[in-house]
Design a protein around this motif. Structure first.
Motif, mmCIF file in Angstrom:
data_model
loop_
_atom_site.group_PDB
_atom_site.id
_atom_site.type_symbol
_atom_site.label_atom_id
_atom_site.label_comp_id
_atom_site.label_asym_id
_atom_site.label_seq_id
_atom_site.Cartn_x
_atom_site.Cartn_y
_atom_site.Cartn_z
ATOM 1 N N ALA A 1 0.830 -1.209 0.000
ATOM 2 C CA ALA A 1 0.000 0.000 0.000
ATOM 3 C C ALA A 1 0.863 1.257 0.000
ATOM 4 N N ASN A 2 1.920 1.249 0.815
ATOM 5 C CA ASN A 2 2.800 2.424 0.872
ATOM 6 C C ASN A 2 3.631 2.574 -0.394
ATOM 7 N N MET A 3 4.152 1.452 -0.910
ATOM 8 C CA MET A 3 4.978 1.541 -2.124
ATOM 9 C C MET A 3 4.159 2.005 -3.325
ATOM 10 N N LEU A 4 3.043 1.346 -3.585
ATOM 11 C CA LEU A 4 2.218 1.723 -4.732
ATOM 12 C C LEU A 4 1.592 3.093 -4.525
ATOM 13 N N GLY A 5 1.278 3.424 -3.279
ATOM 14 C CA GLY A 5 0.741 4.747 -2.993
ATOM 15 C C GLY A 5 1.725 5.855 -3.331
ATOM 16 N N SER A 6 3.015 5.585 -3.131
ATOM 17 C CA SER A 6 4.027 6.604 -3.424
ATOM 18 C C SER A 6 4.075 6.950 -4.912
ATOM 19 N N PHE A 7 3.648 6.019 -5.783
ATOM 20 C CA PHE A 7 3.612 6.297 -7.215
ATOM 21 C C PHE A 7 2.464 7.245 -7.576
ATOM 22 N N PHE A 8 1.538 7.419 -6.600
ATOM 23 C CA PHE A 8 0.402 8.327 -6.822
ATOM 24 C C PHE A 8 0.373 9.413 -5.745
ATOM 25 N N GLN A 9 1.602 9.865 -5.367
ATOM 26 C CA GLN A 9 1.806 11.043 -4.533
ATOM 27 C C GLN A 9 1.255 10.895 -3.106
ATOM 28 N N SER A 10 1.366 9.693 -2.569
ATOM 29 C CA SER A 10 0.944 9.446 -1.188
ATOM 30 C C SER A 10 2.146 9.538 -0.254
ATOM 31 N N TYR A 11 1.926 10.019 0.941
ATOM 32 C CA TYR A 11 2.963 9.943 1.977
ATOM 33 C C TYR A 11 2.644 8.751 2.887
ATOM 34 N N PRO A 12 3.522 8.365 3.835
ATOM 35 C CA PRO A 12 3.326 7.122 4.594
ATOM 36 C C PRO A 12 1.982 7.034 5.309
ATOM 37 N N VAL A 13 1.381 5.852 5.243
ATOM 38 C CA VAL A 13 0.075 5.611 5.866
ATOM 39 C C VAL A 13 0.141 4.339 6.709
ATOM 40 N N THR A 14 -0.846 4.203 7.579
ATOM 41 C CA THR A 14 -1.038 2.966 8.342
ATOM 42 C C THR A 14 -2.495 2.913 8.760
ATOM 43 N N ALA A 15 -2.814 2.067 9.735
ATOM 44 C CA ALA A 15 -4.205 1.920 10.170
ATOM 45 C C ALA A 15 -4.563 2.988 11.197
ATOM 46 N N SER A 16 -5.795 3.455 11.127
ATOM 47 C CA SER A 16 -6.315 4.435 12.075
ATOM 48 C C SER A 16 -7.218 3.733 13.079
ATOM 49 N N PHE A 17 -6.970 3.985 14.364
ATOM 50 C CA PHE A 17 -7.794 3.366 15.401
ATOM 51 C C PHE A 17 -9.241 3.853 15.326
ATOM 52 N N SER A 18 -9.415 5.178 15.232
ATOM 53 C CA SER A 18 -10.776 5.730 15.251
ATOM 54 C C SER A 18 -11.574 5.290 14.029
ATOM 55 N N ARG A 19 -10.964 5.359 12.834
ATOM 56 C CA ARG A 19 -11.693 4.989 11.623
ATOM 57 C C ARG A 19 -11.945 3.482 11.554
ATOM 58 N N SER A 20 -10.999 2.683 12.076
ATOM 59 C CA SER A 20 -11.211 1.233 12.114
ATOM 60 C C SER A 20 -12.374 0.886 13.032
ATOM 61 N N ALA A 21 -12.463 1.596 14.161
ATOM 62 C CA ALA A 21 -13.574 1.363 15.086
ATOM 63 C C ALA A 21 -14.901 1.729 14.434
ATOM 64 N N ILE A 22 -14.900 2.824 13.686
ATOM 65 C CA ILE A 22 -16.130 3.237 12.978
ATOM 66 C C ILE A 22 -16.531 2.195 11.949
ATOM 67 N N ASP A 23 -15.550 1.697 11.208
ATOM 68 C CA ASP A 23 -15.829 0.685 10.183
ATOM 69 C C ASP A 23 -16.395 -0.580 10.811
ATOM 70 N N ASP A 24 -15.820 -0.992 11.940
ATOM 71 C CA ASP A 24 -16.285 -2.189 12.624
ATOM 72 C C ASP A 24 -17.692 -1.992 13.175
ATOM 73 N N GLU A 25 -17.935 -0.821 13.790
ATOM 74 C CA GLU A 25 -19.258 -0.540 14.358
ATOM 75 C C GLU A 25 -20.324 -0.396 13.275
ATOM 76 N N SER A 26 -19.904 -0.012 12.074
ATOM 77 C CA SER A 26 -20.861 0.142 10.971
ATOM 78 C C SER A 26 -21.308 -1.198 10.409
ATOM 79 N N GLY A 27 -20.629 -2.264 10.823
ATOM 80 C CA GLY A 27 -21.036 -3.604 10.396
ATOM 81 C C GLY A 27 -20.456 -4.059 9.078
ATOM 82 N N SER A 28 -19.336 -3.476 8.675
ATOM 83 C CA SER A 28 -18.711 -3.889 7.405
ATOM 84 C C SER A 28 -18.381 -5.376 7.442
ATOM 85 N N LYS A 29 -18.586 -6.041 6.321
ATOM 86 C CA LYS A 29 -18.382 -7.476 6.258
ATOM 87 C C LYS A 29 -17.146 -7.899 5.485
#
Length: 576
Positions: free
Chosen positions: A295-323
């Motif tokens: 994700a980081n390597m391919l993202g850098s080809f499209f002008q992305s800076y380093p990323v990882t997982a977000s606790f708050s957004r992951s919690a939202i995704d889980d609470e939303s019932g994503s499958k």
């Protein structure tokens, strides 16, 4: 292919009724991600639009390669701060060069994570002990919060990665505070906290972003000197190779390694937490490294800076019932729509609102409860946490992490160099042999027999300690001592130095007319005993499965059972 792209495995059992849940989860995360991403890009010292760029390709790659259905990848506060600090140590001229290095850093971080995943080296992150991480994140959170004072106060303030410098700079600029920026920022903070306490499901971030934009637009607050995001470029990022330079990469590799490990630790910790909660995910640690690295390597080809997982957004995704990870694809679709059509809407967004989002988001990283528990129960680990916290806060994040890791390793070495050494005796009217210091008058003490337990592996760091402790307790028995039993249940390894020591000790004890027995040795330890010099000085009939069998043999050497011989003498054929 399913190992490389776990999404193929999920799609085989995917049900049509799950699609609405993935759509809702993905769009909900996207609503939070868009303002957060722009805010976190500001922490990294980048234009806000680069937060949106970092929310495209990395999320798409993880959707296909990740093993957690609810892990929300994208820009986060911690990594953004590390990017700012890492690049801040370099002499960079111009924003364009700064952006180019941030993109190169993303590629390097991804490459390190990818290689670690390919070689199944995810275990390296275990060297980042919990006290180190807690001290580091608490200090980093404070640095992030105070670094946003310039936007909250509406002033130009010199940045730094040291808390005291940021604090002093903030004090100096207080007279220049823009009252309107300050009021908007405070309102954003109070609204976020209020909505969070009232109902966590309310999209508080979206609400304050909309209110902030409307307030600036309708009340013409731009004329009052309020700092706004301004023009955000429309359109998707183009394919651009990172600006590879060996000299620059040599300068960036320490921060890239730190980002790679910290980013992976964040992702795997959040993923494991979700896995334990829903009991549906099966996180593959090494595949997560490969997915995050890709994700980081391919993202850098499209002008992305380093990323990882977000606790708050992951919690939202889980609470939303994503499958499934398809929810990430719908998040990407919303970001694409925003970049193509909606960026003009963010023109009037006050930077003070973004600052309030950052401050409230990272405040939860300050974990006082954990520090208090360590102070109460584990003061040695509290010292590690405190040193990491103070060094990160006042010296630098990289120095804080490295020192914390070193201290935690030294603490581990110290503990294993002087592990628990217990003298055992039989509890009255039972078959149990327990620590005499714990059970006192309840045990039967014998002058002719010493039973000891060593609660660690035997290696060069504690072999002398073992020998000295054993001789000390033997001398306390005096001339009446006729036998020594070593309970080896907790000894899972004996290195060459300890093997040599144990061989000499057993030989000396037996020469002095005292019998030596080993009880409870597990298979791998027995293999070491058989293929090393220990078996030359300790015959097999002195190995026992249980302490009570060794005691029975000591009292009556003719009583060895067939089961004892079968189990205690068993060895790995490969060790012959």
């Amino acid at each position: 292919m399913r190992k490389i792209f776990p999404i193929l495995h999920r799609l085989r059992s995917y049900k049509r009724k799950d699609l609405p849940k993935d759509i809702i989860g993905g769009l909900t995360v996207g609503i939070v991600l868009i303002p957060q991403a722009m805010a976190y890009a500001m922490i990294a010292g980048l234009p806000p639009v680069y937060g949106l760029y970092a929310s495209l390709m990395p999320l798409l790659v993880y959707a296909f390669m990740g093993t957690s259905r609810s892990l929300a990848i994208g820009p986060v506060a911690m990594d953004s701060l590390l990017v700012a600090i890492g690049l801040g140590t370099l002499a960079i001229v111009g924003l364009e060069n700064y952006i180019a290095l941030a993109i190169l850093l993303a590629f390097m971080v991804g490459a390190i994570q990818f290689v670690l995943g390919i070689f199944r080296m995810g275990y390296l992150v275990t060297f980042l002990a919990k006290p180190v991480i807690s001290g580091f994140t608490s200090a980093a959170a404070m640095i992030i919060i105070f670094s946003q004072l310039k936007h909250l106060l509406g002033v130009d303030m010199e940045g730094s990665n040291q808390f005291h410098r940021i604090f002093l700079n903030a004090i100096e600029t207080i007279p220049e505070t823009n009252f309107y920026d300050f009021i908007i920022g405070l309102a954003g903070i109070f609204l976020l906290i209020g909505f969070k306490k009232w109902n966590r499901h309310i999209p508080a971030i979206l609400i304050i972003v909309v209110l902030g934009i409307l307030a600036v637009y309708f009340f013409k607050m731009e004329a009052l000197g309020i700092k706004i995001v301004g023009t955000i470029p429309k359109g998707l990022p183009g394919f651009v190779l990172p600006a590879f330079s060996m000299d620059t990469m040599m300068q960036l590799w320490p921060i890239a390694l730190t980002l790679a490990l910290i980013g992976y630790l964040e992702a795997i910790s959040i993923g494991k937490g979700i896995e334990e909660k829903n009991e549906e995910d099966q996180i593959n640690a090494n595949q997560e490294l490969v997915a995050l690295g890709s994700a980081n390597m391919l993202g850098s080809f499209f002008q992305s800076y380093p990323v990882t997982a977000s606790f708050s957004r992951s919690a939202i995704d889980d609470e939303s019932g994503s499958k499934s990870t398809l929810s990430g694809i719908f998040t990407v679709i919303l970001v694409i729509v925003t970049l193509i059509f909606l960026t003009p809407l963010f023109y009037y967004l006050p930077k003070a609102i973004l600052a309030s989002i950052i401050m409230v988001s990272v405040f939860g990283l300050i974990d006082l409860a954990y520090a208090k528990r360590l102070w109460t129960y584990r003061k040695d680990e509290f010292i590690v946490l405190l040193f990491t916290f103070l060094l990160t806060l006042f010296i630098g994040i990289t120095q804080g992490i490295l020192t914390g890791v070193l201290l935690s390793l030294l603490l581990m070495v110290y503990r294993t160099s002087k592990p628990h050494f217990a003298v055992l005796a039989k509890i009255k009217d039972s078959e149990y042999y327990k620590n005499i210091s714990r059970f006192g008058d309840e045990v039967i003490l014998r002058d002719d027999l010493l039973i000891v337990r060593f609660d660690s592996q035997l290696y060069f760091g504690n072999s002398d300690y073992f020998k000295n402790q054993l001789y000390k307790y033997m001398s306390q028995k005096g001339d009446n001592l006729k036998g020594v039993i070593l309970n080896a249940e907790a000894i899972n390894y004996i290195d060459s130095t300890a093997t040599r020591m144990l061989t000499k000790v057993i030989k000396k004890i037996r020469q002095d007319g005292v019998q030596f027995y080993i009880a409870g040795a597990i298979g791998p330890t027995r293999d070491i005993i058989f293929r090393s010099g220990i078996s030359d000085v300790l015959p097999r009939e002195f190995l026992f499965v249980k302490i009570k069998e060794a005691v029975a043999h000591f009292d009556n050497p003719e009583n060895a059972s067939a089961t004892h011989k079968k189990v205690a003498y068993q060895r790995n054929k490969k060790s012959n």
